[in-house]
Design an enzyme around this catalytic site. Structure first.
Site, PDB file in Angstrom:
ATOM      1  N   GLU A 108     -11.629 116.686  68.457  1.00  0.00           N
ATOM      2  CA  GLU A 108     -12.252 117.554  67.454  1.00  0.00           C
ATOM      3  C   GLU A 108     -13.364 116.827  66.704  1.00  0.00           C
ATOM      4  OE1 GLU A 108      -8.732 120.624  66.278  1.00  0.00           O
ATOM      5  OE2 GLU A 108      -8.303 118.490  66.039  1.00  0.00           O
ATOM      6  N   GLU A 128      -2.268 118.986  71.170  1.00  0.00           N
ATOM      7  CA  GLU A 128      -1.430 119.170  69.982  1.00  0.00           C
ATOM      8  C   GLU A 128      -0.155 119.953  70.265  1.00  0.00           C
ATOM      9  OE1 GLU A 128      -5.444 118.327  68.036  1.00  0.00           O
ATOM     10  OE2 GLU A 128      -4.691 119.153  69.919  1.00  0.00           O
TER      11      GLU A 128
END
Length: 254
Positions: A108, A128
């Site tokens: 990210e 995640e």
């Protein structure tokens, strides 16, 4: 500025290094504060024209520091988001120089850069879901805007990684270079940006970032409001004169 993040400036280029090699440059609160401070310096200092974000010891970033997370620490800066960057892009260009892994929050961070120069051994992913989390620092929203949505969906749901060659084929990265040379290549790319007019660079980035939400009816008016000051600037005149006189322009940023 925290030792968790190191900065150096040369020839208008700031290099911002996540400096936690013992933790694979995982992001804790100290890293978030350091990156946020570096981005503030980038935008406020007229001597700095572009920044490069990289990681120490040939590793970019393994994501959020999960050991810190379980103690209740959140590496989030109000108004700037995860790692002091993911919710607030700087006005000036930011290049990611990725060696090794850019995973989860590290991916990210890479997605938050304007341009990406990556090593041929790099891996990207938002795993995640494998840890009972979600890529909420922008991965679930930015990735499908950058690559085909079905591929983004697959990466989010499986947690699988892609290599640098696949990332390049998908248009996710700008350059793939031999491992160990990303910072050198990123500096070369940054130097090309530094050679151009500061106002033009900032306005161009702003239009590209903001036009995603513009309708066809309003897009030219919105663009005009951003770029009009460029055409009456000193640098616009200087650029034309330099071209006519076959010399390098002397940009003043006004």
């Amino acid at each position: 500025m925290s030792e968790a993040v190191l900065t150096e400036v040369e020839n208008g280029i700031m290099v911002v290094t996540i400096n936690r090699p013992e933790a694979k440059n995982a992001v804790n609160l100290a890293v978030a504060k350091g990156i946020a401070a570096a981005m503030d310096e980038l935008d406020s200092n007229p001597e700095i024209r572009v920044a490069i974000l990289t990681g120490a010891d040939n590793s970019f970033c393994a994501g959020m520091d999960l050991k810190a997370f379980v103690t209740g620490e959140m590496p989030i800066i109000p108004g700037k988001g995860f790692a002091g960057l993911c919710e607030a892009s700087p006005k000036k260009p930011l290049i990611g120089a990725v060696e090794g892994y850019a995973l989860a929050g590290g991916c990210e961070l890479a997605l938050s850069c304007d341009l990406l120069v990556v090593a041929d051994n790099s891996k990207f992913g938002i795993p995640e879901a494998k840890r009972g989390l979600a890529a909420a620092a922008g991965g679930l929203m930015k990735l499908p805007r950058m690559i085909p949505s079905r591929i983004a969906m697959e990466l989010a749901l499986t947690g699988d990684f892609i290599d640098s060659a696949r990332a390049y084929d998908l248009g996710l990265v700008n350059q793939v270079v031999p491992a160990g040379t990303t910072l050198e290549a990123a500096k070369a790319l940054a130097a090309k940006i530094v050679a151009n007019a500061p106002m033009s660079i900032e306005a161009s980035k702003r239009v590209i970032m903001e036009q995603v939400d513009w309708s066809t009816e309003e897009m030219f008016a919105k663009q005009q409001a951003i770029v009009d000051p460029i055409f009456v600037s000193h640098d616009a005149t200087e650029g034309a004169k330099a071209f006519a006189e076959k010399r390098a322009p002397n940009w003043l940023g006004k």
